[in-house]
Write an enzyme that holds these catalytic residues in place. Structure first.
Site, PDB file in Angstrom:
ATOM      1  N   THR A 135      53.409 -14.455  32.244  1.00 35.18           N
ATOM      2  CA  THR A 135      52.393 -13.843  31.388  1.00 35.18           C
ATOM      3  C   THR A 135      51.178 -14.744  31.215  1.00 35.18           C
ATOM      4  OG1 THR A 135      52.017 -13.210  29.078  1.00 35.18           O
ATOM      5  CG2 THR A 135      53.746 -14.787  29.446  1.00 35.18           C
ATOM      6  N   TYR A 183      57.659 -16.737  21.966  1.00 30.47           N
ATOM      7  CA  TYR A 183      57.745 -15.992  23.232  1.00 30.47           C
ATOM      8  C   TYR A 183      57.014 -16.755  24.335  1.00 30.47           C
ATOM      9  CZ  TYR A 183      56.185 -12.685  26.832  1.00 30.47           C
ATOM     10  OH  TYR A 183      55.878 -12.093  28.039  1.00 30.47           O
TER      11      TYR A 183
HETATM   12  P1  NAD Z   1      60.778  -5.137  28.602  1.00 33.01           P
HETATM   13  O1  NAD Z   1      61.162  -5.755  27.299  1.00 33.01           O
HETATM   14  O2  NAD Z   1      60.301  -3.729  28.619  1.00 33.01           O
HETATM   15  O3  NAD Z   1      62.007  -5.218  29.620  1.00 33.01           O
HETATM   16  C1  NAD Z   1      62.791  -6.369  29.753  1.00 33.01           C
HETATM   17  C2  NAD Z   1      64.079  -5.989  30.476  1.00 33.01           C
HETATM   18  O4  NAD Z   1      64.871  -7.182  30.620  1.00 33.01           O
HETATM   19  C3  NAD Z   1      64.937  -4.967  29.723  1.00 33.01           C
HETATM   20  O5  NAD Z   1      65.373  -3.961  30.613  1.00 33.01           O
HETATM   21  C4  NAD Z   1      66.109  -5.783  29.209  1.00 33.01           C
HETATM   22  O6  NAD Z   1      67.310  -5.045  29.093  1.00 33.01           O
HETATM   23  C5  NAD Z   1      66.217  -6.879  30.272  1.00 33.01           C
HETATM   24  N1  NAD Z   1      66.858  -8.101  29.760  1.00 33.01           N
HETATM   25  C6  NAD Z   1      66.580  -8.753  28.605  1.00 33.01           C
HETATM   26  N2  NAD Z   1      67.403  -9.791  28.458  1.00 33.01           N
HETATM   27  C7  NAD Z   1      68.210  -9.825  29.556  1.00 33.01           C
HETATM   28  C8  NAD Z   1      69.258 -10.684  29.994  1.00 33.01           C
HETATM   29  N3  NAD Z   1      69.666 -11.725  29.253  1.00 33.01           N
HETATM   30  N4  NAD Z   1      69.857 -10.422  31.185  1.00 33.01           N
HETATM   31  C9  NAD Z   1      69.481  -9.350  31.925  1.00 33.01           C
HETATM   32  N5  NAD Z   1      68.507  -8.498  31.535  1.00 33.01           N
HETATM   33  C10 NAD Z   1      67.873  -8.727  30.380  1.00 33.01           C
HETATM   34  O7  NAD Z   1      59.702  -6.127  29.234  1.00 33.01           O
HETATM   35  P2  NAD Z   1      58.417  -5.819  30.118  1.00 33.01           P
HETATM   36  O8  NAD Z   1      57.268  -5.579  29.225  1.00 33.01           O
HETATM   37  O9  NAD Z   1      58.757  -4.852  31.153  1.00 33.01           O
HETATM   38  O10 NAD Z   1      58.205  -7.266  30.786  1.00 33.01           O
HETATM   39  C11 NAD Z   1      58.867  -7.610  31.994  1.00 33.01           C
HETATM   40  C12 NAD Z   1      58.481  -9.026  32.396  1.00 33.01           C
HETATM   41  O11 NAD Z   1      57.073  -9.100  32.586  1.00 33.01           O
HETATM   42  C13 NAD Z   1      58.819 -10.089  31.357  1.00 33.01           C
HETATM   43  O12 NAD Z   1      59.237 -11.244  32.028  1.00 33.01           O
HETATM   44  C14 NAD Z   1      57.502 -10.326  30.633  1.00 33.01           C
HETATM   45  O13 NAD Z   1      57.444 -11.640  30.123  1.00 33.01           O
HETATM   46  C15 NAD Z   1      56.523 -10.131  31.765  1.00 33.01           C
HETATM   47  N6  NAD Z   1      55.177  -9.671  31.370  1.00 33.01           N
HETATM   48  C16 NAD Z   1      55.027  -8.567  30.566  1.00 33.01           C
HETATM   49  C17 NAD Z   1      53.741  -8.117  30.274  1.00 33.01           C
HETATM   50  C18 NAD Z   1      53.515  -6.879  29.420  1.00 33.01           C
HETATM   51  O14 NAD Z   1      52.374  -6.588  29.073  1.00 33.01           O
HETATM   52  N7  NAD Z   1      54.536  -6.122  29.068  1.00 33.01           N
HETATM   53  C19 NAD Z   1      52.621  -8.793  30.772  1.00 33.01           C
HETATM   54  C20 NAD Z   1      52.828  -9.930  31.590  1.00 33.01           C
HETATM   55  C21 NAD Z   1      54.110 -10.342  31.886  1.00 33.01           C
HETATM   56  O1  DAU Z   2      49.418 -10.712  27.542  1.00 32.23           O
HETATM   57  C1  DAU Z   2      50.634 -10.339  28.114  1.00 32.23           C
HETATM   58  C2  DAU Z   2      51.631 -10.011  27.022  1.00 32.23           C
HETATM   59  O2  DAU Z   2      51.229  -8.764  26.463  1.00 32.23           O
HETATM   60  C3  DAU Z   2      53.061  -9.932  27.527  1.00 32.23           C
HETATM   61  O3  DAU Z   2      53.448 -11.192  28.004  1.00 32.23           O
HETATM   62  C4  DAU Z   2      54.007  -9.477  26.407  1.00 32.23           C
HETATM   63  O4  DAU Z   2      55.316  -9.315  26.912  1.00 32.23           O
HETATM   64  C5  DAU Z   2      53.501  -8.150  25.873  1.00 32.23           C
HETATM   65  O5  DAU Z   2      54.307  -7.729  24.783  1.00 32.23           O
HETATM   66  C6  DAU Z   2      52.041  -8.268  25.423  1.00 32.23           C
HETATM   67  O6  DAU Z   2      51.936  -9.135  24.263  1.00 32.23           O
HETATM   68  P1  DAU Z   2      50.975  -8.772  23.036  1.00 32.23           P
HETATM   69  O7  DAU Z   2      51.452  -9.476  21.836  1.00 32.23           O
HETATM   70  O8  DAU Z   2      49.545  -8.933  23.418  1.00 32.23           O
HETATM   71  O9  DAU Z   2      51.255  -7.171  22.929  1.00 32.23           O
HETATM   72  P2  DAU Z   2      51.473  -6.207  21.681  1.00 32.23           P
HETATM   73  O10 DAU Z   2      51.481  -4.815  22.211  1.00 32.23           O
HETATM   74  O11 DAU Z   2      52.605  -6.628  20.814  1.00 32.23           O
HETATM   75  O12 DAU Z   2      50.124  -6.403  20.841  1.00 32.23           O
HETATM   76  C7  DAU Z   2      48.842  -6.166  21.404  1.00 32.23           C
HETATM   77  C8  DAU Z   2      47.802  -6.519  20.356  1.00 32.23           C
HETATM   78  O13 DAU Z   2      47.880  -5.580  19.275  1.00 32.23           O
HETATM   79  C9  DAU Z   2      48.007  -7.879  19.718  1.00 32.23           C
HETATM   80  O14 DAU Z   2      46.747  -8.463  19.436  1.00 32.23           O
HETATM   81  C10 DAU Z   2      48.730  -7.577  18.402  1.00 32.23           C
HETATM   82  C11 DAU Z   2      48.184  -6.221  18.020  1.00 32.23           C
HETATM   83  N1  DAU Z   2      49.114  -5.322  17.290  1.00 32.23           N
HETATM   84  C12 DAU Z   2      50.356  -5.110  17.836  1.00 32.23           C
HETATM   85  C13 DAU Z   2      51.251  -4.276  17.210  1.00 32.23           C
HETATM   86  C14 DAU Z   2      52.629  -4.061  17.809  1.00 32.23           C
HETATM   87  C15 DAU Z   2      48.726  -4.683  16.130  1.00 32.23           C
HETATM   88  O15 DAU Z   2      47.580  -4.857  15.646  1.00 32.23           O
HETATM   89  N2  DAU Z   2      49.611  -3.859  15.507  1.00 32.23           N
HETATM   90  C16 DAU Z   2      50.879  -3.628  15.999  1.00 32.23           C
HETATM   91  O16 DAU Z   2      51.659  -2.869  15.374  1.00 32.23           O
END
Ligand code: NAD
Ligand code: DAU
Length: 377
Positions: A135, A183
């Site tokens: 991330t 995180y």
């Molecule tokens: P998510 O929370 O939707 O999914 C995570 C998955 O990992 C789930 O299916 C969960 O069951 C599985 N998991 C959790 N713990 C586990 C364990 N101990 N063993 C096996 N499986 C396990 O997450 P996401 O948003 O899809 O993110 C996926 C990856 O991408 C993560 O590594 C996250 O850090 C990274 N990432 C996410 C974002 C974002 O915006 N969501 C951005 C950049 C990077």
């Molecule tokens: O930048 C990449 C990351 O983006 C990933 O690594 C993480 O897994 C992913 O969860 C995301 O993190 P953020 O903390 O940026 O995402 P989130 O959707 O939780 O929040 C986005 C922005 O909105 C952040 O500034 C916090 C704000 N927020 C979030 C929630 C859930 C609110 O204002 N209200 C809310 O209820």
């Protein structure tokens, strides 16, 4: 070439898009989706491909070293795309230990198991790669030096609204790590372990750091799906602090395409940043989401702005993230395909067309279903 690819976290948000892309695009590959099915893992995300011949689901915990050894050996895994993680910043503030266990110890167990198996194979065994998905949050936070926004220095198809930037600085592949939340600290630690396995043991690894993803199948604890769900139900929309924090948003299918390109053409031991040059202040983004949901539900556009509720800020809330992804664009030719407004329209439509998916999760029904099916979590 026939390959056996392990994708971890494939039942989650981004992982499910990556699994779907690989299963459909590469019929010669065997795709093994390994997931613990935590609260965030949902096999309903993969209903459309679950019966494909080149797809196998395995329920396992990445922190279980013996299980990782067994699975990697049994399926003769030659490539790992590692997405499994605890991913929600707010949860990490309440429960950092789970994040250290899965993101740090889990990644280490997976690395070690892949290393042992690959070292046991003959040299000619081709295509080995441990690709770790990380991330932009590991880089820390950028300052909001232009709160009203200025013309952005770079643009891609993903950017819109006159291509605004909220500061001069961007995260590049050489930006020093400076994580703030539990995180991001756990993700930073896992990134370091992945690189250490390359530098120490010569393991073929690669890391990418991506900005905020949005799109279908995202768990409704994250900003965009949470707000879509609350708007449709007329519930309050909790905006942290003043809503001034800035995030750089990328449509999830564009991230999955980047992962495909990098997995096949990226250079071992490299880092690539992935982002859309698409910065939005939370409050502006929220208003776009509100207008879109209201319009699609036939309500007066903007009516649901009355649901906006300012709440105390997230602890240690990073002010601004902005990714410079020009290395990926120039070296590997990847570019996002969707403008933000198109992506949001597609996303909102998907959630509104898939209300049972949302209701199932928010009612807790699917957690009980999997607890019964797999003997608890
Ligand atoms: P998510 O929370 O939707 O999914 C995570 C998955 O990992 C789930 O299916 C969960 O069951 C599985 N998991 C959790 N713990 C586990 C364990 N101990 N063993 C096996 N499986 C396990 O997450 P996401 O948003 O899809 O993110 C996926 C990856 O991408 C993560 O590594 C996250 O850090 C990274 N990432 C996410 C974002 C974002 O915006 N969501 C951005 C950049 C990077
Ligand atoms: O930048 C990449 C990351 O983006 C990933 O690594 C993480 O897994 C992913 O969860 C995301 O993190 P953020 O903390 O940026 O995402 P989130 O959707 O939780 O929040 C986005 C922005 O909105 C952040 O500034 C916090 C704000 N927020 C979030 C929630 C859930 C609110 O204002 N209200 C809310 O209820």
């Amino acid at each position: 070439m026939k390959r056996n690819i392990l994708i971890t976290g494939g039942a989650g948000f981004i992982g499910s898009h990556v699994v779907r892309l690989f299963v459909n695009k590469y019929p010669d590959y065997h795709i093994v989706n390994l997931d613990k099915l935590t609260y965030a893992g949902n096999l309903a995300n993969l209903k459309d491909i679950e019966n494909k011949e080149n797809y196998t689901f395995v329920k396992a915990d990445i922190a279980d070293l013996d299980e990782m050894r067994r699975i990697i050996t049994e399926y003769k895994i030659d490539g790992v795309i590692h997405l499994a993680a605890e991913s929600h910043v707010d949860r990490s503030i309440k429960d950092p230990f789970t994040f250290a266990r899965t993101n740090v110890m889990g990644t280490l167990a997976l690395l070690q198991a892949a290393k042992e198996y690959w070292e046991s194979l003959p040299e000619k065994y081709e295509g080995k790669l441990f690709y770790h998905i990380s991330t932009d949050e590991v880089y820390g936070a950028l300052e909001l030096t232009h709160p009203e926004g200025v013309e952005a220095p770079f643009t891609t198809k993903a950017s819109s609204k006159d291509d605004m930037a909220y500061g001069e600085e961007f995260f590049t592949e050489t930006t020093k790590y400076n994580p703030h939340s539990p995180y991001s600290a756990s993700k930073a630690s896992s990134d370091h372990f992945v690189r250490a396995y390359h530098d120490t043991y010569g393991m073929p690894t690669l890391v990418t750091n991506c900005s905020n993803n949005y799109g279908p199948y995202q768990f409704p604890e994250k900003l965009i799906p949470l707000f879509i769900n609350n708007i449709r139900k007329g519930k309050p929309l909790p905006v942290y602090g003043k809503g001034e924090n800035v995030r750089d948003w990328l449509f999830v299918e564009d991230h999955a395409r980047a992962i495909d390109v990098i997995f096949h053409n990226g250079k071992v031991a490299e880092t690539y940043n992935i982002g859309g040059f698409n910065e939005w202040k939370n409050i502006d983004l929220i208003k776009v989401v509100i207008k879109t949901v209201d319009r699609l539900l036939g309500r007066p556009e903007g009516e649901s702005e009355k649901l906006i509720t300012y709440v105390p800020d997230r602890l240690g809330h990073d002010m601004r993230y902005a990714i410079d992804s020009r290395k990926l664009q120039s070296e590997l030719g990847w570019e996002p395909s969707l403008q933000f407004e198109e992506g949001i329209e597609k996303t909102v439509r998907w959630y509104l067309d898939n209300e049972p998916w949302l209701d199932n999760i928010t009612s807790g029904a699917y957690e009980r279903y999997y607890a019964d099916m797999y003997g608890g979590k």
